[in-house]
Design an enzyme around this catalytic site. Structure first.
Site, PDB file in Angstrom:
ATOM      1  CE  LYS A 125      50.513  67.509  16.385  1.00 26.70           C
ATOM      2  NZ  LYS A 125      51.018  66.164  16.273  1.00 26.70           N
ATOM      3  CB  SER A 159      14.384  47.256  11.973  1.00 27.06           C
ATOM      4  OG  SER A 159      13.065  47.454  11.509  1.00 27.06           O
ATOM      5  CE1 TYR A 182      11.877  42.387   2.851  1.00 29.18           C
ATOM      6  CE2 TYR A 182      11.019  40.509   4.070  1.00 29.18           C
ATOM      7  CZ  TYR A 182      11.661  41.734   4.050  1.00 29.18           C
ATOM      8  OH  TYR A 182      12.084  42.298   5.217  1.00 29.18           O
ATOM      9  CE  LYS A 235      14.617  49.275   6.026  1.00 28.33           C
ATOM     10  NZ  LYS A 235      14.846  47.828   5.747  1.00 28.33           N
ATOM     11  CG  ASN A 261       7.495  41.873   1.843  1.00 25.31           C
ATOM     12  OD1 ASN A 261       7.793  42.166   2.996  1.00 25.31           O
ATOM     13  ND2 ASN A 261       7.243  40.628   1.464  1.00 25.31           N
ATOM     14  CD  GLU A 275      44.826  63.390  10.990  1.00 22.69           C
ATOM     15  OE1 GLU A 275      45.157  62.493  11.760  1.00 22.69           O
ATOM     16  OE2 GLU A 275      44.859  64.600  11.293  1.00 22.69           O
ATOM     17  CG  ASN A 322      46.961  67.578  15.229  1.00 22.23           C
ATOM     18  OD1 ASN A 322      48.134  67.734  14.870  1.00 22.23           O
ATOM     19  ND2 ASN A 322      46.628  67.104  16.406  1.00 22.23           N
ATOM     20  CB  THR A 351      54.267  60.507 -11.035  1.00 25.27           C
ATOM     21  OG1 THR A 351      55.669  60.653 -11.254  1.00 25.27           O
ATOM     22  CG2 THR A 351      53.505  61.324 -12.063  1.00 25.27           C
ATOM     23  CG  HIS A 352      56.078  57.001  -8.972  1.00 22.57           C
ATOM     24  ND1 HIS A 352      55.711  55.688  -9.109  1.00 22.57           N
ATOM     25  CD2 HIS A 352      56.170  57.498 -10.230  1.00 22.57           C
ATOM     26  CE1 HIS A 352      55.614  55.394 -10.397  1.00 22.57           C
ATOM     27  NE2 HIS A 352      55.872  56.471 -11.107  1.00 22.57           N
ATOM     28  CD  GLN A 359      14.101  44.358  10.012  1.00 19.73           C
ATOM     29  OE1 GLN A 359      12.918  44.265   9.725  1.00 19.73           O
ATOM     30  NE2 GLN A 359      14.577  44.008  11.192  1.00 19.73           N
ATOM     31  CB  SER A 363      47.513  67.767  20.626  1.00 22.49           C
ATOM     32  OG  SER A 363      47.918  66.897  21.673  1.00 22.49           O
TER      33      SER A 363
HETATM   34  N1  ARG Z   1      11.193  45.924   8.306  1.00 25.61           N
HETATM   35  C1  ARG Z   1      11.108  45.132   7.149  1.00 25.61           C
HETATM   36  C2  ARG Z   1      12.288  45.380   6.192  1.00 25.61           C
HETATM   37  O1  ARG Z   1      12.897  46.354   6.341  1.00 25.61           O
HETATM   38  C3  ARG Z   1       9.855  45.451   6.403  1.00 25.61           C
HETATM   39  C4  ARG Z   1       9.352  44.309   5.611  1.00 25.61           C
HETATM   40  C5  ARG Z   1       8.916  43.239   6.520  1.00 25.61           C
HETATM   41  N2  ARG Z   1       8.303  42.198   5.775  1.00 25.61           N
HETATM   42  C6  ARG Z   1       8.104  40.996   6.298  1.00 25.61           C
HETATM   43  N3  ARG Z   1       7.576  40.127   5.533  1.00 25.61           N
HETATM   44  N4  ARG Z   1       8.420  40.697   7.537  1.00 25.61           N
HETATM   45  O2  ARG Z   1      12.598  44.612   5.343  1.00 25.61           O
END
Ligand code: ARG
Length: 466
Positions: free
Chosen positions: A289, A29, A323, A331, A116, A296, A291, A161-162, A328, A283
């Protein structure tokens, strides 16, 4: 990363052999949570400083680690840390690099802590900062809207409105409607921030620790208001992240509404607004154009923001305490959502601030008095006629005008009188949009004095000096 040998993978103390590369590929990660390096390192510095104060780690070691962590942060920021899938996440990357810099001393850092509670802290620190950055960007957009509002207190256009012309309002009143939405967004962010600003450190993996940690001291060092009250909850709670993504999604929805109006208003059909060339796009094919991509993209980004919120809610749904590695997956939505909102708000601020509004076109759109039909009905109400009866009389006037092939405002006094005996010649005064506005001086209404008051209130609270 400056390493001679292959990195030792994340602790597999009780396991034999290496993890299968397919598991490693799924688990990694760092490409996402590397963005949390500054928060992670701040947390580690506060933690190890506390460990020293509590006599758990030698003071000299703690000082050394704090200094080395400064260096790791700078290396991260400079892109000098090479990511290694075997090291999984930001926590392990920081720890490994610290090990390279300080040798055995690095091993003291993780006492009384788990990844954790560490990741829970990193996210809370990130959320606090993200609330501040997002709030500032929304404030800049509010200022741009107020700036144009001050210029256009006397510019009148139909309110809709509308998406049908309804009743006249000033452009200032219309722009301040968007300022109100953003004001609520900023209140929400402040509330999210306040609930996020507590420290989960000391919760350990799920059941705290036998070590005598001073949780309050860590919280204080990090500028947090207190500590979480249940270790199981603390390591598995993502409410603040969800709340932030909700606040972001709703604000993105608000920006999409402003974006949609920019798209509509810059069409030849509306012609209410022209974007400065610096905020317009061309464009690749059609040379003529110009734009409104800025509007958008504001609409499109809202789709992403809603998706991020739903993604995170779905990740947390059904998770047993405490946990679980599912967490994870929070993120990417958490880290990208607030940033995207701030970028959108800043681009919209520039577009609004530099746009030209076309008062003539807006007034033309008020048409032949249709937008003031309600005023004619209220004229009768002021003369004691029940509103429903007045409504019907003016409806009949609209039909008559259509039959005669002229606008409502062009009916003469005799024609009005033929529709209801309480109409006098002065009913014609109803068809002056400016007069109509000046009679709508209720709090929150579009009357020029009411709007000027609201504008002053916002300018004061946004720190705009005139
Ligand atoms: N990368 C993990 C997360 O974002 C960190 C915690 C990992 N904990 C574990 N027991 N493997 O959640």
């Amino acid at each position: 990363m400056t390493r001679k040998n292959k990195a030792k993978p994340v602790s597999r103390a009780a396991l034999s052999g290496e993890a299968d590369p397919r598991l490693v590929a799924l688990s990694v990660s760092i490409q996402d949570d590397g963005a949390l390096h500054a928060e992670d390192i701040r947390g580690s510095q506060a933690h190890v400083t506390m460990l020293a104060k509590q006599g758990i780690v030698p003071a000299a070691v703690a000082r050394r680690l704090v200094k080395a962590l400064d260096r790791v942060r700078d290396e991260f920021a400079a892109g000098k840390i090479r990511f290694d899938p075997a090291l999984e996440d930001v926590h392990t990357h920081v720890e490994r690099r610290l090990g390279e810099l300080t040798g055995k001393d690095a091993g003291y850092l993780h006492a009384g802590r788990s990844r954790n509670d560490q990741v829970a802290l990193d996210e809370r620190l990130f959320i606090v900062g993200a609330c501040d950055r997002t709030d500032a960007a929304l404030g800049r957009l509010q200022r741009a809207l107020c700036l144009q509002g001050r210029r256009h207190q006397r510019t009148i256009l139909p309110g809709y409105t509308h998406l049908q012309r309804a009743q006249p309002v000033s452009l200032a009143h219309h722009l301040l409607a968007h300022v109100e939405m953003l004001g609520r967004d900023r209140q929400r962010l402040a509330e999210v921030r306040a609930r996020a600003a507590v420290s989960p450190l000391g919760s350990g993996a799920l059941a705290a620790t036998t070590l005598k940690l001073d949780r309050e001291a860590v919280a204080k060092a990090l500028g947090l208001a207190g500590v979480t009250r249940n270790s199981l909850d603390a390591v598995s709670d993502r409410d603040s992240a969800i709340e932030l993504l909700f606040a972001v999604a709703l604000s993105a929805v608000h920006l999409s509404r402003l974006g949609e109006e920019i798209v509509l208003w810059t069409t030849r059909e509306f012609g209410f607004m022209t974007l400065d060339d610096a905020f317009a796009t061309g464009s690749s094919l059609m040379p003529q154009k110009k734009n409104p991509d800025v509007g958008e993209l504001a609409r499109g980004r809202a789709g992403r923001a809603i998706g991020d919120l739903v993604a995170l809610l779905s990740i947390v749904k059904n998770l047993p305490l405490s946990y679980n590695r599912d967490l994870q997956e929070d993120k990417r939505p958490l880290l990208s959502g607030p940033e995207a909102l701030a970028l959108t708000a800043d681009a919209l601020a520039g577009a609004v601030e530099t746009a030209t509004f076309h008062a003539g076109r807006m007034e033309e759109a008020l048409g032949g008095g249709e937008a003031l039909a309600t005023d004619a009905a209220e004229y009768l109400v002021e003369r004691g006629v029940p509103f429903r009866e007045a409504h019907e009389a003016v409806g009949a006037a609209a039909k008559l005008a259509a039959r005669l092939g002229k606008p409502l405002a062009a009916l003469d006094a005799a024609e009005w009188r033929s529709l209801h005996r309480r109409f006098d010649a002065d009913v014609l005064r109803c068809f002056d949009a400016r007069r109509s506005l000046s009679r709508r001086e209720l709090p929150g209404g579009p009357g020029p004095k009411a709007v000027a008051g609201e504008l002053r209130r916002w300018e004061r609270s946004l720190g705009i000096r005139r």
